[in-house]
Design a protein around this motif. Structure first.
Motif, PDB file in Angstrom:
ATOM      1  N   MET A   1       0.832  -1.170   0.000  1.00  0.00           N
ATOM      2  CA  MET A   1       0.000   0.000   0.000  1.00  0.00           C
ATOM      3  C   MET A   1       0.888   1.249   0.000  1.00  0.00           C
ATOM      4  O   MET A   1       1.829   1.355   0.775  1.00  0.00           O
ATOM      5  N   SER A   2       0.597   2.179  -0.881  1.00  0.00           N
ATOM      6  CA  SER A   2       1.377   3.407  -0.987  1.00  0.00           C
ATOM      7  C   SER A   2       0.953   4.423   0.055  1.00  0.00           C
ATOM      8  O   SER A   2      -0.213   4.492   0.444  1.00  0.00           O
ATOM      9  N   GLU A   3       1.931   5.193   0.480  1.00  0.00           N
ATOM     10  CA  GLU A   3       1.642   6.294   1.383  1.00  0.00           C
ATOM     11  C   GLU A   3       2.505   7.476   0.970  1.00  0.00           C
ATOM     12  O   GLU A   3       3.616   7.298   0.471  1.00  0.00           O
ATOM     13  N   PRO A   4       2.012   8.688   1.144  1.00  0.00           N
ATOM     14  CA  PRO A   4       2.765   9.860   0.705  1.00  0.00           C
ATOM     15  C   PRO A   4       3.967  10.140   1.602  1.00  0.00           C
ATOM     16  O   PRO A   4       3.900   9.992   2.817  1.00  0.00           O
ATOM     17  N   VAL A   5       5.048  10.526   0.957  1.00  0.00           N
ATOM     18  CA  VAL A   5       6.271  10.910   1.652  1.00  0.00           C
ATOM     19  C   VAL A   5       6.670  12.284   1.131  1.00  0.00           C
ATOM     20  O   VAL A   5       6.678  12.509  -0.078  1.00  0.00           O
ATOM     21  N   THR A   6       6.979  13.184   2.022  1.00  0.00           N
ATOM     22  CA  THR A   6       7.423  14.517   1.622  1.00  0.00           C
ATOM     23  C   THR A   6       8.944  14.526   1.579  1.00  0.00           C
ATOM     24  O   THR A   6       9.604  14.154   2.560  1.00  0.00           O
ATOM     25  N   VAL A   7       9.501  14.919   0.444  1.00  0.00           N
ATOM     26  CA  VAL A   7      10.951  15.076   0.316  1.00  0.00           C
ATOM     27  C   VAL A   7      11.225  16.527  -0.060  1.00  0.00           C
ATOM     28  O   VAL A   7      10.399  17.191  -0.683  1.00  0.00           O
ATOM     29  N   ARG A   8      12.383  16.998   0.328  1.00  0.00           N
ATOM     30  CA  ARG A   8      12.770  18.375   0.048  1.00  0.00           C
ATOM     31  C   ARG A   8      13.978  18.352  -0.878  1.00  0.00           C
ATOM     32  O   ARG A   8      15.012  17.781  -0.534  1.00  0.00           O
ATOM     33  N   ILE A   9      13.810  18.979  -2.041  1.00  0.00           N
ATOM     34  CA  ILE A   9      14.882  19.042  -3.032  1.00  0.00           C
ATOM     35  C   ILE A   9      15.052  20.493  -3.447  1.00  0.00           C
ATOM     36  O   ILE A   9      14.122  21.119  -3.952  1.00  0.00           O
ATOM     37  N   LEU A  10      16.229  21.007  -3.214  1.00  0.00           N
ATOM     38  CA  LEU A  10      16.579  22.386  -3.561  1.00  0.00           C
ATOM     39  C   LEU A  10      15.526  23.370  -3.043  1.00  0.00           C
ATOM     40  O   LEU A  10      14.977  24.176  -3.773  1.00  0.00           O
ATOM     41  N   ASP A  11      15.231  23.237  -1.754  1.00  0.00           N
ATOM     42  CA  ASP A  11      14.310  24.130  -1.045  1.00  0.00           C
ATOM     43  C   ASP A  11      12.857  24.049  -1.510  1.00  0.00           C
ATOM     44  O   ASP A  11      12.060  24.931  -1.234  1.00  0.00           O
ATOM     45  N   ARG A  12      12.514  23.001  -2.226  1.00  0.00           N
ATOM     46  CA  ARG A  12      11.124  22.786  -2.630  1.00  0.00           C
ATOM     47  C   ARG A  12      10.670  21.442  -2.100  1.00  0.00           C
ATOM     48  O   ARG A  12      11.434  20.476  -2.089  1.00  0.00           O
ATOM     49  N   GLU A  13       9.424  21.385  -1.660  1.00  0.00           N
ATOM     50  CA  GLU A  13       8.887  20.131  -1.145  1.00  0.00           C
ATOM     51  C   GLU A  13       8.092  19.417  -2.223  1.00  0.00           C
ATOM     52  O   GLU A  13       7.375  20.044  -3.001  1.00  0.00           O
ATOM     53  N   PHE A  14       8.261  18.095  -2.246  1.00  0.00           N
ATOM     54  CA  PHE A  14       7.549  17.241  -3.186  1.00  0.00           C
ATOM     55  C   PHE A  14       6.903  16.113  -2.396  1.00  0.00           C
ATOM     56  O   PHE A  14       7.547  15.500  -1.545  1.00  0.00           O
ATOM     57  N   LEU A  15       5.654  15.850  -2.684  1.00  0.00           N
ATOM     58  CA  LEU A  15       4.927  14.762  -2.045  1.00  0.00           C
ATOM     59  C   LEU A  15       4.905  13.599  -3.032  1.00  0.00           C
ATOM     60  O   LEU A  15       4.373  13.719  -4.134  1.00  0.00           O
ATOM     61  N   ILE A  16       5.491  12.478  -2.625  1.00  0.00           N
ATOM     62  CA  ILE A  16       5.645  11.331  -3.519  1.00  0.00           C
ATOM     63  C   ILE A  16       5.085  10.093  -2.831  1.00  0.00           C
ATOM     64  O   ILE A  16       5.403   9.823  -1.665  1.00  0.00           O
ATOM     65  N   ALA A  17       4.266   9.357  -3.551  1.00  0.00           N
ATOM     66  CA  ALA A  17       3.701   8.125  -3.013  1.00  0.00           C
ATOM     67  C   ALA A  17       4.692   6.983  -3.175  1.00  0.00           C
ATOM     68  O   ALA A  17       5.314   6.838  -4.229  1.00  0.00           O
ATOM     69  N   CYS A  18       4.838   6.185  -2.140  1.00  0.00           N
ATOM     70  CA  CYS A  18       5.690   4.992  -2.210  1.00  0.00           C
ATOM     71  C   CYS A  18       5.251   4.027  -1.122  1.00  0.00           C
ATOM     72  O   CYS A  18       4.536   4.389  -0.195  1.00  0.00           O
ATOM     73  N   THR A  19       5.705   2.798  -1.250  1.00  0.00           N
ATOM     74  CA  THR A  19       5.392   1.795  -0.236  1.00  0.00           C
ATOM     75  C   THR A  19       6.310   2.012   0.973  1.00  0.00           C
ATOM     76  O   THR A  19       7.371   2.638   0.847  1.00  0.00           O
ATOM     77  N   PRO A  20       5.937   1.485   2.124  1.00  0.00           N
ATOM     78  CA  PRO A  20       6.805   1.619   3.300  1.00  0.00           C
ATOM     79  C   PRO A  20       8.206   1.037   3.065  1.00  0.00           C
ATOM     80  O   PRO A  20       9.189   1.574   3.575  1.00  0.00           O
ATOM     81  N   GLU A  21       8.292  -0.021   2.269  1.00  0.00           N
ATOM     82  CA  GLU A  21       9.594  -0.632   1.986  1.00  0.00           C
ATOM     83  C   GLU A  21      10.469   0.286   1.126  1.00  0.00           C
ATOM     84  O   GLU A  21      11.694   0.252   1.211  1.00  0.00           O
ATOM     85  N   GLU A  22       9.841   1.087   0.264  1.00  0.00           N
ATOM     86  CA  GLU A  22      10.584   1.977  -0.628  1.00  0.00           C
ATOM     87  C   GLU A  22      10.977   3.296   0.032  1.00  0.00           C
ATOM     88  O   GLU A  22      11.840   4.015  -0.480  1.00  0.00           O
ATOM     89  N   ARG A  23      10.350   3.600   1.162  1.00  0.00           N
ATOM     90  CA  ARG A  23      10.544   4.898   1.815  1.00  0.00           C
ATOM     91  C   ARG A  23      12.015   5.238   2.090  1.00  0.00           C
ATOM     92  O   ARG A  23      12.470   6.327   1.724  1.00  0.00           O
ATOM     93  N   PRO A  24      12.802   4.367   2.738  1.00  0.00           N
ATOM     94  CA  PRO A  24      14.200   4.726   2.996  1.00  0.00           C
ATOM     95  C   PRO A  24      14.993   5.011   1.713  1.00  0.00           C
ATOM     96  O   PRO A  24      15.792   5.948   1.662  1.00  0.00           O
ATOM     97  N   GLY A  25      14.754   4.207   0.684  1.00  0.00           N
ATOM     98  CA  GLY A  25      15.449   4.423  -0.581  1.00  0.00           C
ATOM     99  C   GLY A  25      15.053   5.734  -1.239  1.00  0.00           C
ATOM    100  O   GLY A  25      15.896   6.448  -1.799  1.00  0.00           O
ATOM    101  N   LEU A  26      13.767   6.056  -1.178  1.00  0.00           N
ATOM    102  CA  LEU A  26      13.279   7.317  -1.747  1.00  0.00           C
ATOM    103  C   LEU A  26      13.892   8.504  -1.025  1.00  0.00           C
ATOM    104  O   LEU A  26      14.369   9.453  -1.652  1.00  0.00           O
ATOM    105  N   ILE A  27      13.920   8.447   0.287  1.00  0.00           N
ATOM    106  CA  ILE A  27      14.490   9.543   1.075  1.00  0.00           C
ATOM    107  C   ILE A  27      15.980   9.698   0.778  1.00  0.00           C
ATOM    108  O   ILE A  27      16.483  10.813   0.602  1.00  0.00           O
ATOM    109  N   ALA A  28      16.687   8.585   0.672  1.00  0.00           N
ATOM    110  CA  ALA A  28      18.116   8.637   0.353  1.00  0.00           C
ATOM    111  C   ALA A  28      18.339   9.190  -1.053  1.00  0.00           C
ATOM    112  O   ALA A  28      19.243  10.006  -1.275  1.00  0.00           O
TER     113      ALA A  28
END
Length: 98
Positions: free
Chosen positions: A1-28
């Motif tokens: 099940m996907s859940e939104p994750v907020t990441v910050r790239i160059l002072d802008r926030e992006f909300l990206i859906a990913c699974t809990p397993e993908e979350r650490p990789g997405l953040i990295a």
């Protein structure tokens, strides 16, 4: 099940859906991209966001391709070393490793 994750790239926030397993990789990955984009921006403050993103993407793609080539070369060398070792073992112990 996907859940939104907020990441910050160059002072802008992006909300990206990913699974809990993908979350650490997405953040990295977002942190890595942010670092590359900041690096591009620091080299020239006159660059626009699109150009910074393209240059950072090209640098990351270049790094990936170099690592893939290096990995393939190491794999080829390992395979060659294993074949050589097997040949030496076959010669030293004929018939016993069959």
């Amino acid at each position: 099940m996907s859940e939104p994750v907020t990441v910050r790239i160059l002072d802008r926030e992006f909300l990206i859906a990913c699974t809990p397993e993908e979350r650490p990789g997405l953040i990295a990955a977002a942190a890595y991209l942010d670092g590359k984009m900041r690096e591009m921006r620091s080299r020239s403050s006159a660059l626009g966001m699109d150009r910074i993103a393209v240059l950072a993407g090209l640098n990351i793609a270049h790094e990936l391709l170099n690592q893939q080539r290096s990995s393939a070369s190491r794999e080829d060398q390992l395979a060659q070393d294993l074949r050589s070792l097997k040949s030496r073992l076959d010669a030293a112990f004929p018939g016993s490793l069959q």
